[in-house]
Design a protein around this motif. Structure first.
Motif, PDB file in Angstrom:
ATOM      1  N   GLU A  53      -3.054 -13.544  20.241  1.00  0.00           N
ATOM      2  CA  GLU A  53      -2.361 -12.311  20.631  1.00  0.00           C
ATOM      3  C   GLU A  53      -0.875 -12.394  20.257  1.00  0.00           C
ATOM      4  N   ALA A  54      -0.271 -13.586  20.437  1.00  0.00           N
ATOM      5  CA  ALA A  54       1.147 -13.734  20.063  1.00  0.00           C
ATOM      6  C   ALA A  54       1.337 -13.542  18.563  1.00  0.00           C
ATOM      7  N   LEU A  55       0.431 -14.108  17.759  1.00  0.00           N
ATOM      8  CA  LEU A  55       0.520 -13.919  16.312  1.00  0.00           C
ATOM      9  C   LEU A  55       0.326 -12.457  15.937  1.00  0.00           C
ATOM     10  N   GLN A  56      -0.615 -11.800  16.568  1.00  0.00           N
ATOM     11  CA  GLN A  56      -0.850 -10.379  16.279  1.00  0.00           C
ATOM     12  C   GLN A  56       0.360  -9.543  16.637  1.00  0.00           C
ATOM     13  N   GLN A  57       1.087  -9.946  17.680  1.00  0.00           N
ATOM     14  CA  GLN A  57       2.297  -9.207  18.048  1.00  0.00           C
ATOM     15  C   GLN A  57       3.444  -9.477  17.078  1.00  0.00           C
ATOM     16  N   ARG A  58       3.532 -10.733  16.578  1.00  0.00           N
ATOM     17  CA  ARG A  58       4.619 -11.067  15.636  1.00  0.00           C
ATOM     18  C   ARG A  58       4.334 -10.575  14.226  1.00  0.00           C
ATOM     19  N   LEU A  59       3.075 -10.363  13.877  1.00  0.00           N
ATOM     20  CA  LEU A  59       2.725  -9.993  12.510  1.00  0.00           C
ATOM     21  C   LEU A  59       3.378  -8.689  12.057  1.00  0.00           C
ATOM     22  N   PRO A  60       3.379  -7.597  12.868  1.00  0.00           N
ATOM     23  CA  PRO A  60       4.057  -6.363  12.407  1.00  0.00           C
ATOM     24  C   PRO A  60       5.536  -6.582  12.104  1.00  0.00           C
ATOM     25  N   GLU A  61       6.214  -7.407  12.941  1.00  0.00           N
ATOM     26  CA  GLU A  61       7.635  -7.679  12.681  1.00  0.00           C
ATOM     27  C   GLU A  61       7.820  -8.415  11.352  1.00  0.00           C
ATOM     28  N   THR A  62       6.948  -9.399  11.091  1.00  0.00           N
ATOM     29  CA  THR A  62       7.031 -10.117   9.807  1.00  0.00           C
ATOM     30  C   THR A  62       6.727  -9.190   8.640  1.00  0.00           C
ATOM     31  N   GLU A  63       5.749  -8.305   8.820  1.00  0.00           N
ATOM     32  CA  GLU A  63       5.432  -7.345   7.754  1.00  0.00           C
ATOM     33  C   GLU A  63       6.607  -6.416   7.484  1.00  0.00           C
ATOM     34  N   LEU A  64       7.299  -5.994   8.555  1.00  0.00           N
ATOM     35  CA  LEU A  64       8.479  -5.144   8.368  1.00  0.00           C
ATOM     36  C   LEU A  64       9.584  -5.904   7.639  1.00  0.00           C
ATOM     37  N   SER A  65       9.759  -7.187   7.987  1.00  0.00           N
ATOM     38  CA  SER A  65      10.775  -7.988   7.286  1.00  0.00           C
ATOM     39  C   SER A  65      10.443  -8.115   5.806  1.00  0.00           C
ATOM     40  N   PHE A  66       9.158  -8.380   5.511  1.00  0.00           N
ATOM     41  CA  PHE A  66       8.754  -8.475   4.109  1.00  0.00           C
ATOM     42  C   PHE A  66       8.935  -7.138   3.393  1.00  0.00           C
ATOM     43  N   LYS A  67       8.591  -6.053   4.081  1.00  0.00           N
ATOM     44  CA  LYS A  67       8.748  -4.730   3.467  1.00  0.00           C
ATOM     45  C   LYS A  67      10.214  -4.427   3.200  1.00  0.00           C
ATOM     46  N   ALA A  68      11.088  -4.775   4.177  1.00  0.00           N
ATOM     47  CA  ALA A  68      12.519  -4.532   3.980  1.00  0.00           C
ATOM     48  C   ALA A  68      13.073  -5.372   2.833  1.00  0.00           C
ATOM     49  N   ALA A  69      12.654  -6.657   2.765  1.00  0.00           N
ATOM     50  CA  ALA A  69      13.120  -7.516   1.670  1.00  0.00           C
ATOM     51  C   ALA A  69      12.612  -7.009   0.326  1.00  0.00           C
ATOM     52  N   SER A  70      11.353  -6.544   0.297  1.00  0.00           N
ATOM     53  CA  SER A  70      10.800  -6.011  -0.952  1.00  0.00           C
ATOM     54  C   SER A  70      11.525  -4.752  -1.377  1.00  0.00           C
ATOM     55  N   GLU A  71      11.809  -3.874  -0.414  1.00  0.00           N
ATOM     56  CA  GLU A  71      12.523  -2.631  -0.750  1.00  0.00           C
ATOM     57  C   GLU A  71      13.932  -2.941  -1.250  1.00  0.00           C
ATOM     58  N   ALA A  72      14.608  -3.898  -0.590  1.00  0.00           N
ATOM     59  CA  ALA A  72      15.965  -4.256  -1.046  1.00  0.00           C
ATOM     60  C   ALA A  72      15.924  -4.828  -2.456  1.00  0.00           C
ATOM     61  N   LEU A  73      14.922  -5.684  -2.734  1.00  0.00           N
ATOM     62  CA  LEU A  73      14.800  -6.244  -4.087  1.00  0.00           C
ATOM     63  C   LEU A  73      14.463  -5.152  -5.094  1.00  0.00           C
ATOM     64  N   ASP A  74      13.550  -4.239  -4.701  1.00  0.00           N
ATOM     65  CA  ASP A  74      13.206  -3.130  -5.611  1.00  0.00           C
ATOM     66  C   ASP A  74      14.419  -2.262  -5.896  1.00  0.00           C
ATOM     67  N   GLN A  75      15.244  -2.038  -4.871  1.00  0.00           N
ATOM     68  CA  GLN A  75      16.458  -1.251  -5.094  1.00  0.00           C
ATOM     69  C   GLN A  75      17.410  -1.959  -6.050  1.00  0.00           C
ATOM     70  N   ASN A 293      10.786 -13.778  -1.336  1.00  0.00           N
ATOM     71  CA  ASN A 293       9.809 -14.857  -1.460  1.00  0.00           C
ATOM     72  C   ASN A 293       9.613 -15.580  -0.131  1.00  0.00           C
ATOM     73  N   GLN A 294      10.724 -15.807   0.603  1.00  0.00           N
ATOM     74  CA  GLN A 294      10.612 -16.459   1.903  1.00  0.00           C
ATOM     75  C   GLN A 294       9.845 -15.585   2.885  1.00  0.00           C
ATOM     76  N   ALA A 295      10.166 -14.267   2.891  1.00  0.00           N
ATOM     77  CA  ALA A 295       9.435 -13.350   3.765  1.00  0.00           C
ATOM     78  C   ALA A 295       7.960 -13.291   3.405  1.00  0.00           C
ATOM     79  N   GLU A 296       7.675 -13.319   2.112  1.00  0.00           N
ATOM     80  CA  GLU A 296       6.275 -13.299   1.676  1.00  0.00           C
ATOM     81  C   GLU A 296       5.557 -14.581   2.089  1.00  0.00           C
ATOM     82  N   ALA A 297       6.256 -15.719   1.990  1.00  0.00           N
ATOM     83  CA  ALA A 297       5.646 -16.984   2.406  1.00  0.00           C
ATOM     84  C   ALA A 297       5.381 -16.983   3.909  1.00  0.00           C
ATOM     85  N   ASP A 298       6.371 -16.472   4.693  1.00  0.00           N
ATOM     86  CA  ASP A 298       6.171 -16.405   6.148  1.00  0.00           C
ATOM     87  C   ASP A 298       5.003 -15.491   6.492  1.00  0.00           C
ATOM     88  N   LEU A 299       4.930 -14.341   5.827  1.00  0.00           N
ATOM     89  CA  LEU A 299       3.839 -13.409   6.091  1.00  0.00           C
ATOM     90  C   LEU A 299       2.492 -14.017   5.718  1.00  0.00           C
TER      91      LEU A 299
END
Length: 602
Positions: A53-75, A293-299
């Motif tokens: 349950e703790a991992l399931q709760q942390r997963l959306p936050e990690t996904e948002l971090s990866f999405k934000a890092a990907s968007e910043a890199l894409d920009q 890459n770090q966010a992707e590895a964490d995710l």
């Protein structure tokens, strides 16, 4: 005898109790094992589910971090691409302006050339020949004339009825009469070679007429002006042809279409400023790529942990369900595990008491002198054996009629399958060890081969890099047995190692060309000393200021046995490279092909 009969009855009862106990004990053992396993599963499943349950709760936050890092890199990538496109627009605009200026200058030269007389070298030579002939005739005429000079006189003199004064000097090329004004004397003057003089006068007059007619036809005042006009026209035509050659096959309209297809840069955009912005964006893009890459590895790690926990919990739940099923069967058949234990305990107590009674009966029978065969007579034993054989045959027939096998037969088949699987497993293990040994041998040979090429490749790469940068630099390149040459980076004078993806487009193209030509140079001895390398419009992002460095790289490659084939649709680029052989396709939309002449293996 009563004691024997009593003993037989007690023995039969003991046998029934023993059979019942033999059936219940495995069931009780499975139930106790299921209860113990169920307790262990409940104890281990609770923290695993909490962690899940703790991992399931942390997963959306990690996904948002990866999405934000990907968007910043894409920009950042989009910004870099936009800067490159703006730079391309400015380069194309400069090229279009140059072509437009060349076209205007070419039209001016053509118009000026058309305004001049269309004198050809042969026409000018004809005019000069007439001029020389006329001068020769004038010189010859002057050499046959008679000189007359009146130094002093005391009376008026007339030469062909024209006054002649003291100090006058004349050259006479025809007959003349000198007399005094009073008529006191008359002197006839006849220059020598009078016939020759007439002929020369006629020749000179004809030449003057021909030269005048020729100059009048070209609308020129004299031969000197004709010579100047012909030279000016020839120079204008040569410059016009040179400009036409510089214009090449690309039209200004084509460049305008390419510019229109690209995004329009700001009005105050400058090429050098855009290049500085792009260079400044490279470290930022590198940092953003590391963050992504770090966010992707964490995710990926969290997802992997989540999958492992889900699989573990699912397996524990399945084991829990099976354990609960066993306990439910015990509950239904024996009223629960505790009740079942009591029932088994009673049977064990009955069995123990029966054994004690049998022992007492045996002692009584011995005192009476009765010998026994395991407590019963041979007739009774044979009778009991026949009954058991009949029951066994009936049970086997019943099992076969229902399509089932006996436990012993199933055990034997299972053992045979186990032996077969063990044999296959051993065979597969031997084959795996053999393949692993073969792979290790191949990788060792490949690594040794790569090491033999690594040092020459590094030296060759360093030489190619010096063609377009004089600053100290180091190129990193690692050989992986599975993937080949990987992790290409370039460490310049700043000490920072730039990854290939972090470099600008033009630098990536130059670096890739250097790597390809260095590899071809190192491998050339294995291919008769010559290897071809083909570049098809591979330098569109290279700044024109670096074309000379690129040409130096090509010249070095050619000198070391590398045949360079270059395809380009940019005539300015082809002219700057100065290839040994240049093929221009006749079609307007064709691509010129620049070839560096192949050097023989000798």
């Amino acid at each position: 005898m009563p004691l024997l009969k009593q003993r037989q009855q007690l023995q039969d009862q003991q046998q029934r109790v023993q059979e019942q106990l033999s059936q219940w004990q495995p069931v009780l053992q499975r139930g106790e094992q299921a209860a113990e396993h169920l307790q262990q599963l409940r104890q281990s499943l609770a923290p695993a589910q909490a962690q899940l349950e703790a991992l399931q709760q942390r997963l959306p936050e990690t996904e948002l971090s990866f999405k934000a890092a990907s968007e910043a890199l894409d920009q950042a990538i989009a910004q870099a691409e936009t800067l490159q496109q703006w730079m391309r627009v400015l380069q194309l605009q400069q090229q279009a302006d140059q072509l437009q200026a060349l076209a205007i200058r070419s039209a001016e030269l053509k118009q000026r050339a058309e305004q001049l007389p269309a004198l050809e070298p042969a026409d000018l030579e004809s005019l000069q020949q007439l001029e020389r002939s006329r001068q020769d005739a004038a010189v010859a005429l002057a050499s046959l004339s008679t000189g007359l000079e009146l130094t002093a006189t005391d009376q008026a003199l007339l030469l062909n009825d024209q006054p002649l004064r003291a100090g006058d000097a004349l050259d006479l090329d025809q007959d003349a009469e000198l007399r005094s004004a009073s008529g006191g004397f008359v002197l006839q003057i006849r220059p020598g070679g009078a016939g020759r003089l007439n002929q020369l006068r006629q020749t000179k007059a004809q030449l003057d007429q021909q030269l005048s007619a020729a100059l009048q036809r070209w609308n020129l005042p004299d031969v000197k002006a004709a010579k100047a006009s012909e030279r000016e026209r020839r120079e204008l035509i040569a410059e016009w042809r040179q400009l036409r050659s510089q214009q090449g096959a690309i039209a200004v309209d084509q460049l305008r279409q390419q510019i229109a297809a690209l995004p329009e840069p700001p009005k105050d955009a400058d090429l050098s400023q855009l290049r500085e912005q792009l260079d400044a964006l490279v470290p930022q893009g590198k940092a953003l790529r590391l963050q992504r890459n770090q966010a992707e590895a964490d995710l990926s790690q969290q997802r992997q942990q989540l999958e492992q926990l889900q699989a573990s919990c699912q397996s524990d739940l399945q084991h829990q369900t099976r354990a609960q099923t066993v306990l439910e069967e015990v509950q239904q058949s024996h009223g629960g595990l505790e009740s079942f234990r009591q029932q088994v305990s009673r049977l064990q107590q009955e069995l123990k008491q029966g054994q004690q009674q049998l022992q007492r009966l045996d002692e009584q029978l011995q005192r009476q002198g009765v010998h026994r065969l395991d407590g019963v007579s041979p007739v009774a034993v044979q009778h009991q054996r026949d009954q058991w054989l009949q029951q066994r045959a009936a049970s086997r027939a019943l099992l076969e009629s229902q399509g089932e096998r006996g436990l012993q037969e199933q055990l034997e088949m299972a053992r045979a399958d186990l032996e077969d699987c063990a044999s296959q497993r051993q065979s597969l293990q031997d084959e795996a060890r053999m393949l692993n040994l073969l792979l290790q041998t191949f990788e060792q040979e490949q690594a040794q081969l790569s090491e033999s090429y690594s040092a020459p490749l590094a030296d060759s790469l360093e030489a190619y890099l010096r063609c377009f940068t004089k600053a100290p630099s180091r190129l990193g390149l690692r050989f992986d047995p599975r993937q080949g040459f990987v992790d290409l980076d370039w460490q310049r004078e700043s000490g920072v190692a730039w990854g290939f993806d972090d470099l600008s487009g033009g630098t990536r193209e130059l670096l890739a060309a250097a790597v390809r030509m260095a590899m071809a140079e190192v491998l050339a001895p294995a291919y008769d000393g010559v290897l071809p390398v083909l570049f098809d419009d591979a330098f569109t992002n290279v700044d024109p200021s670096r074309w000379s460095a690129l040409n130096a790289m090509f010249q070095r490659a050619r000198e070391r046995g590398v045949q360079v084939l270059l395809l380009s649709c940019d005539p300015n680029f082809s002219a700057a490279i100065q290839p040994d052989v240049l093929h221009q396709l006749p079609l307007r939309t064709a691509t010129p092909t620049a070839l560096h002449r192949r050097r023989s293996a000798a």
